[in-house]
Scaffold this motif. Structure first.
Motif, PDB file in Angstrom:
ATOM      1  N   ALA A 249       0.831  -1.204   0.000  1.00 19.41           N
ATOM      2  CA  ALA A 249       0.000   0.000   0.000  1.00 19.41           C
ATOM      3  C   ALA A 249       0.864   1.253   0.000  1.00 19.41           C
ATOM      4  N   THR A 250       0.392   2.269  -0.699  1.00 18.17           N
ATOM      5  CA  THR A 250       1.045   3.577  -0.689  1.00 18.17           C
ATOM      6  C   THR A 250      -0.025   4.644  -0.490  1.00 18.17           C
ATOM      7  N   ILE A 251       0.090   5.385   0.606  1.00 23.47           N
ATOM      8  CA  ILE A 251      -0.819   6.498   0.868  1.00 23.47           C
ATOM      9  C   ILE A 251      -0.102   7.777   0.455  1.00 23.47           C
ATOM     10  N   LEU A 252      -0.579   8.400  -0.598  1.00 23.82           N
ATOM     11  CA  LEU A 252       0.130   9.547  -1.162  1.00 23.82           C
ATOM     12  C   LEU A 252       0.052  10.782  -0.268  1.00 23.82           C
ATOM     13  N   GLY A 253      -1.063  10.968   0.426  1.00 26.56           N
ATOM     14  CA  GLY A 253      -1.155  12.053   1.398  1.00 26.56           C
ATOM     15  C   GLY A 253      -0.896  13.435   0.821  1.00 26.56           C
ATOM     16  N   HIS A 254      -0.210  14.266   1.617  1.00 34.54           N
ATOM     17  CA  HIS A 254      -0.074  15.679   1.270  1.00 34.54           C
ATOM     18  C   HIS A 254       0.910  15.954   0.133  1.00 34.54           C
ATOM     19  N   ILE A 255       1.570  14.923  -0.358  1.00 34.33           N
ATOM     20  CA  ILE A 255       2.410  15.122  -1.546  1.00 34.33           C
ATOM     21  C   ILE A 255       1.561  15.638  -2.706  1.00 34.33           C
ATOM     22  N   GLN A 256       0.271  15.316  -2.687  1.00 32.36           N
ATOM     23  CA  GLN A 256      -0.618  15.712  -3.777  1.00 32.36           C
ATOM     24  C   GLN A 256      -0.906  17.208  -3.791  1.00 32.36           C
ATOM     25  N   ARG A 257      -0.721  17.875  -2.676  1.00 34.01           N
ATOM     26  CA  ARG A 257      -1.009  19.306  -2.601  1.00 34.01           C
ATOM     27  C   ARG A 257       0.161  20.177  -3.044  1.00 34.01           C
ATOM     28  N   GLY A 258       1.361  19.656  -2.942  1.00 30.06           N
ATOM     29  CA  GLY A 258       2.529  20.468  -3.248  1.00 30.06           C
ATOM     30  C   GLY A 258       3.022  20.243  -4.658  1.00 30.06           C
ATOM     31  N   GLY A 259       4.278  20.609  -4.878  1.00 30.52           N
ATOM     32  CA  GLY A 259       4.893  20.357  -6.168  1.00 30.52           C
ATOM     33  C   GLY A 259       4.841  21.533  -7.128  1.00 30.52           C
ATOM     34  N   ASN A 260       5.647  21.417  -8.140  1.00 27.64           N
ATOM     35  CA  ASN A 260       5.775  22.436  -9.170  1.00 27.64           C
ATOM     36  C   ASN A 260       4.480  22.543  -9.980  1.00 27.64           C
ATOM     37  N   PRO A 261       3.812  23.701 -10.005  1.00 25.15           N
ATOM     38  CA  PRO A 261       2.549  23.828 -10.743  1.00 25.15           C
ATOM     39  C   PRO A 261       2.724  23.534 -12.229  1.00 25.15           C
ATOM     40  N   THR A 262       1.792  22.810 -12.788  1.00 31.03           N
ATOM     41  CA  THR A 262       1.838  22.517 -14.216  1.00 31.03           C
ATOM     42  C   THR A 262       1.576  23.786 -15.021  1.00 31.03           C
ATOM     43  N   VAL A 263       1.913  23.722 -16.303  1.00 29.97           N
ATOM     44  CA  VAL A 263       1.649  24.850 -17.197  1.00 29.97           C
ATOM     45  C   VAL A 263       0.160  25.203 -17.179  1.00 29.97           C
ATOM     46  N   TYR A 264      -0.687  24.177 -17.176  1.00 30.65           N
ATOM     47  CA  TYR A 264      -2.133  24.432 -17.209  1.00 30.65           C
ATOM     48  C   TYR A 264      -2.597  25.163 -15.955  1.00 30.65           C
ATOM     49  N   ASP A 265      -2.138  24.729 -14.781  1.00 34.58           N
ATOM     50  CA  ASP A 265      -2.526  25.416 -13.549  1.00 34.58           C
ATOM     51  C   ASP A 265      -1.982  26.845 -13.503  1.00 34.58           C
ATOM     52  N   ARG A 266      -0.790  27.062 -14.034  1.00 36.31           N
ATOM     53  CA  ARG A 266      -0.246  28.425 -14.073  1.00 36.31           C
ATOM     54  C   ARG A 266      -1.088  29.322 -14.985  1.00 36.31           C
ATOM     55  N   LEU A 267      -1.465  28.788 -16.124  1.00 33.53           N
ATOM     56  CA  LEU A 267      -2.269  29.563 -17.066  1.00 33.53           C
ATOM     57  C   LEU A 267      -3.652  29.854 -16.492  1.00 33.53           C
ATOM     58  N   MET A 268      -4.265  28.840 -15.909  1.00 32.42           N
ATOM     59  CA  MET A 268      -5.595  29.025 -15.340  1.00 32.42           C
ATOM     60  C   MET A 268      -5.561  30.002 -14.170  1.00 32.42           C
ATOM     61  N   ALA A 269      -4.506  29.947 -13.371  1.00 31.95           N
ATOM     62  CA  ALA A 269      -4.356  30.890 -12.259  1.00 31.95           C
ATOM     63  C   ALA A 269      -4.337  32.323 -12.779  1.00 31.95           C
ATOM     64  N   SER A 270      -3.586  32.531 -13.838  1.00 31.61           N
ATOM     65  CA  SER A 270      -3.473  33.874 -14.417  1.00 31.61           C
ATOM     66  C   SER A 270      -4.810  34.355 -14.972  1.00 31.61           C
ATOM     67  N   GLU A 271      -5.536  33.464 -15.627  1.00 34.74           N
ATOM     68  CA  GLU A 271      -6.821  33.855 -16.197  1.00 34.74           C
ATOM     69  C   GLU A 271      -7.871  34.084 -15.113  1.00 34.74           C
ATOM     70  N   PHE A 272      -7.927  33.197 -14.140  1.00 35.56           N
ATOM     71  CA  PHE A 272      -8.861  33.376 -13.031  1.00 35.56           C
ATOM     72  C   PHE A 272      -8.686  34.757 -12.393  1.00 35.56           C
ATOM     73  N   VAL A 273      -7.448  35.079 -12.058  1.00 39.14           N
ATOM     74  CA  VAL A 273      -7.173  36.335 -11.347  1.00 39.14           C
ATOM     75  C   VAL A 273      -7.464  37.553 -12.222  1.00 39.14           C
ATOM     76  N   THR A 274      -7.050  37.507 -13.454  1.00 38.08           N
ATOM     77  CA  THR A 274      -7.264  38.645 -14.349  1.00 38.08           C
ATOM     78  C   THR A 274      -8.747  38.958 -14.502  1.00 38.08           C
TER      79      THR A 274
END
Length: 325
Positions: A249-274
């Motif tokens: 068994a592997t419980i991924l836990g909070h590793i799923q919340r961190g990490g380098n944002p993907t290009v898509y999340d960066r783009l969506m972040a910019s559009e959401f805020v704008t």
């Protein structure tokens, strides 16, 4: 004119790109941008700072939130909301952008009703469980982290002819587990939204092992507690004792919340805020939540977001039904 941004509730990749876009775009629009540190708790404590370019330099690639987050019980007390309002008045702030979930939006909606501080909510949660939007900030990065982990775990499972049980986040919503199971080629997917029968699944897996299957990948949402299978460890025991295959068994836990944002999340972040800033600057606009549906951004009321519970699209659920029988 002054606008502040804060992050509330669980963090997710994409928040930092959103914060950077907020500061940069405000300066471009000749608006004073402010950062509220530590979420609603920071709003109460007056942890508010006028933003500079230096505050957001080099954060585009970082996960989490540089201005930190919190969950606040105090904010439900009118006395502390009044204190938060007075802190905003000191800086001349009458508009807020908040990145968070529906609980955070409800909190600021009450704040708006009490003191008239207009806000725009940006859905940001890896669970992707906010009603009214197909996409929440951070989901794409979380899915890619799960995909990378699952691919790596499959490699070692195949090497030893083992089964692996991979637990994703998703207390009330199985979106992460569902999409990950489909895109990673799992043999079993267990989520709260789909009924499953371990006896039926066991028969299928045993037959597949007889016919040459060398390993099994089982993706399960942490909130999956139906039937007699309530924990990841119970799934491991079932696979070993009933199906007859060595299992890890592997419980991924909070590793799923961190990490380098993907290009898509960066783009969506910019559009959401704008779009959020443009909307909140309109004189006739009301407090609302920006959502994303069918490749378009829209603004909906807080009441609409809170009017129903998010449900995974039937088309996605249908793709996974073969993995639960």
């Amino acid at each position: 004119m002054a606008i502040a941004i804060l992050t509330s509730g669980g963090d997710c990749a994409g928040m930092n790109p959103a914060i950077k876009q907020f500061v940069d775009y405000c300066f471009n629009k000749k608006i004073e941008p402010f950062l509220i540190y530590d979420g609603l708790e920071g709003l109460i404590d007056g942890n508010i700072k006028k933003a500079s370019y230096d505050d957001v330099a080099g954060i585009m690639h970082e996960g989490g939130t540089k201005i930190r987050s919190s969950r606040s019980k105090r904010f439900f007390d009118l006395e502390y909301r009044k204190q938060a309002f007075e802190n905003l008045q000191k800086h001349g702030i009458d508009k807020l952008i908040i990145l968070g979930g529906d609980g955070s939006f409800r909190a600021l909606d009450q704040f708006y009703k009490d003191f008239g501080i207009k806000f725009i909510g940006i859905p940001a949660t890896i669970d992707n469980d906010i009603f009214g939007t197909e996409y929440c900030l951070g989901v794409d990065t979380a899915l890619n982290i799960i995909r990378e982990a699952t691919d790596a775990i499959r490699d070692t499972s195949a090497s030893f002819k083992r089964a692996c049980v991979i637990e994703t986040m998703g207390r009330d919503c199985g979106y992460l587990a569902l999409v990950s199971a489909i895109t990673c080629g799992a043999e079993v997917c267990m989520i709260p939204e789909l009924d499953y029968d371990l006896e039926v699944i066991g028969k299928r897996l045993k037959q597949e092992l007889k016919e040459g299957r060398k390993y099994i990948v089982c993706v399960v949402a942490e909130g999956c507690s139906k039937n007699r299978c309530t924990t990841t460890n119970e799934l491991v025991r079932w696979l070993e004792e009933d199906v007859g295959i060595e299992t890890r068994a592997t419980i991924l836990g909070h590793i799923q919340r961190g990490g380098n944002p993907t290009v898509y999340d960066r783009l969506m972040a910019s559009e959401f805020v704008t779009f959020a800033i443009e909307e909140i600057l309109k004189e006739d606009s009301e407090s609302s939540v920006i959502v994303y549906n069918k490749s378009e951004f829209q603004f909906v009321s807080i009441d609409y977001v809170n009017s129903s519970k998010y449900e995974i699209k039937k088309e996605l659920l249908d793709l996974a039904r073969r993995l639960v029988n």
